[in-house]
Design an enzyme around this catalytic site. Structure first.
Site, short mmCIF file in Angstrom:
data_model
loop_
_atom_site.label_atom_id
_atom_site.label_comp_id
_atom_site.label_asym_id
_atom_site.label_seq_id
_atom_site.Cartn_x
_atom_site.Cartn_y
_atom_site.Cartn_z
N SER A 48 1.46 5.23 -0.24
CA SER A 48 0.84 6.55 -0.08
C SER A 48 1.61 7.63 -0.82
O SER A 48 1.13 8.76 -0.94
CB SER A 48 0.76 6.92 1.39
OG SER A 48 2.07 7.11 1.92
N GLY A 49 2.82 7.31 -1.27
CA GLY A 49 3.68 8.31 -1.89
C GLY A 49 4.68 8.90 -0.93
O GLY A 49 5.52 9.71 -1.32
N GLY A 50 4.62 8.49 0.33
CA GLY A 50 5.57 8.97 1.32
C GLY A 50 6.79 8.07 1.45
O GLY A 50 6.90 7.04 0.79
N VAL A 51 7.71 8.46 2.32
CA VAL A 51 8.96 7.73 2.46
C VAL A 51 8.75 6.35 3.07
O VAL A 51 9.43 5.38 2.70
CB VAL A 51 9.99 8.56 3.26
CG1 VAL A 51 9.51 8.80 4.68
CG2 VAL A 51 11.35 7.90 3.26
N ASP A 52 7.82 6.21 4.01
CA ASP A 52 7.67 4.93 4.72
C ASP A 52 7.25 3.80 3.78
O ASP A 52 7.91 2.76 3.71
CB ASP A 52 6.64 5.07 5.85
CG ASP A 52 7.07 6.09 6.90
OD1 ASP A 52 8.29 6.19 7.15
OD2 ASP A 52 6.21 6.77 7.46
N CYS A 105 -5.57 13.99 6.32
CA CYS A 105 -5.09 14.43 5.01
C CYS A 105 -6.02 15.41 4.33
O CYS A 105 -5.59 16.19 3.49
CB CYS A 105 -4.86 13.21 4.12
SG CYS A 105 -6.31 12.13 3.93
N CYS A 115 -10.24 5.31 8.20
CA CYS A 115 -9.64 5.08 6.87
C CYS A 115 -8.92 3.73 6.84
O CYS A 115 -9.07 2.96 5.89
CB CYS A 115 -8.67 6.21 6.55
SG CYS A 115 -7.90 6.07 4.93
N ALA A 127 0.86 -1.18 0.00
CA ALA A 127 0.00 0.00 0.00
C ALA A 127 0.90 1.23 0.00
O ALA A 127 1.56 1.52 0.99
CB ALA A 127 -0.89 -0.01 1.24
N GLY A 135 3.41 0.74 5.36
CA GLY A 135 4.49 1.47 6.01
C GLY A 135 4.18 1.90 7.42
O GLY A 135 4.86 2.76 7.97
N LEU A 193 -4.15 4.39 -3.54
CA LEU A 193 -5.56 4.79 -3.61
C LEU A 193 -5.65 6.30 -3.71
O LEU A 193 -5.09 7.01 -2.89
CB LEU A 193 -6.31 4.31 -2.37
CG LEU A 193 -6.32 2.81 -2.10
CD1 LEU A 193 -7.15 2.52 -0.85
CD2 LEU A 193 -6.84 2.03 -3.29
#
EC number: 2.8.1.13
Length: 381
Positions: free
Chosen positions: A31-35, A220, A123, A29, A147, A55
């Site tokens: 999210s576009g973040g670093v984790d 978010c 969520c 999954a 993450g 998503l």
């Protein structure tokens, strides 16, 4: 570096599955973040068959979204860029309607009902660990990795949920409603890391463009933390004026809408000069009252919960000693919990301040790091 602290018998891969990594499909999954980017790169380096899924949860061009929030335009682009650089397939799924119906609308309605909701938990519960997990199974994945900073151990009675090694990053409060069935399928490779700095160091080693990307905010879809502005946009005309009253109903002032206040709030009440400091102790949206009182009125010993999720080895029978956390920023404190017909009742051994309906109450084992579940706060006494 181990991906998980699970002690698996010989013959299992690092994700605890009886397959070679190359034969093990993992949906990550993203999210576009670093984790989540580090999780995907880490598993791909080990040779797993990685599939990234992101998503889109809301229109990234709408006023509700903000720059730097997860699951919007820029972050989808960053997730795709990581997948291209590392070399695994990546899919973007439009879940805007589901997110609005399952998370955002309830958030607005809860605030209008005088509660203080936690949409990040909903969520995880209703979108990521339900719908996205279903997508992972449709893709014939053997498991889904995220993450999140939390640990999954294999205990004598199956998979267990444990707090992260890094207490400052621990996300167990936001994952208390994870079910046993979901836990069997989920993996959390970052839960054993000592710090976020270690995650960023891994991102740099993998050459990920998001290595220095700032962390996203918890909620978010709330610009600049202004909940009231979001709710007024979602529910026009909902901010009805009313009275600020004491516990006896004496009018001390006026307000522009209950949704502008939360339990425990002291600043911005506009009723100075009344002697001792006053705090919001209760919200009464039916009467449009913001009830205030001295600080000692915030202290709570009994908490009534709904939607209980219990992850202990045996059913919750009778009264059990646990540690509980009534807000994400609080430390767990000793308590007694017993199941009721429609949830649970918690007795805090030491009073807690500002316990608010709509927040989560998460249970932990008295010793160790295990998460035993929790429930949603219906009322506090």
């Amino acid at each position: 570096m181990p991906l998980d602290d699970t002690l698996a018998p010989s013959g299992l891969n690092s994700l605890g599955l009886p397959k070679k990594p190359a034969d093990t499909r993992v949906v990550v999954a993203m999210s576009g973040g670093v984790d989540s980017s580090v999780v995907a790169a880490m598993l791909a380096e080990e040779g797993y068959d990685v599939v990234g899924v992101t998503l889109q949860l809301y229109d990234h061009g709408a006023a509700l979204a903000r720059k730097g929030a997860c699951c919007a335009g820029r972050d989808i682009h960053d997730a795709r860029r990581v997948a291209e650089a590392v070399g695994f397939p990546h899919y973007v799924l439009d879940y805007e309607s589901t997110f609005r119906d399952s998370v955002i609308n309830e958030f607005a309605d809860s605030y209008l009902a005088g509660a203080t909701p936690v949409p990040c938990i909903r969520c995880n519960e209703r979108v990521k660990f339900r719908d996205l997990l279903g997508v992972a199974k449709d893709l014939d994945a053997d498991c889904m990795a995220t993450g999140h900073y939390i640990r999954r151990y294999m205990g004598p009675n199956g998979a267990e949920l444990h707090r992260a090694a890094d207490a400052a990053r621990d996300q167990s409060y936001f994952l208390f409603s994870t079910t046993r069935e979901q836990l069997d399928y989920l993996r959390f490779p970052l839960g054993g890391l000592a710090s976020k700095a270690e995650t960023r160091a891994l991102a740099a080693r993998y050459g990920l463009a998001v290595a220095d990307k700032p962390d996203s905010q918890d909620i978010c879809f709330v610009p600049s933390g202004n909940y009231a502005a979001v709710i007024e946009k979602l529910r026009p005309g909902a901010a009805e004026p009313g009275d600020i009253v004491d516990e006896l109903g004496n009018v001390l002032g006026h307000h522009g809408g209950v949704l502008h206040y939360t339990v425990g709030q002291r600043r911005g009440l506009g009723i100075g000069g009344l002697g001792e400091p006053l705090f919001v102790v209760r919200l009464d949206p039916d009467r449009r009252h913001v009830v205030v009182g001295p600080r000692e009125m915030l202290q709570t010993r009994r908490v009534v919960l709904k939607e209980l999720n219990w992850l202990g080895d045996a059913p919750l029978d009778g009264e059990q000693e646990v540690l509980v956390r009534v807000r994400s920023t609080r430390q767990p404190v000793p308590a007694l919990v017993r199941a009721t017909e429609d949830g649970a009742e918690v007795t805090l051994l030491t009073p807690e301040e500002g316990v608010a309906p709509g927040q989560a109450c998460v249970f932990y084992a008295p010793e160790g790091t295990r998460v035993l579940g929790g429930g949603w706060i219906r009322r506090a006494a």
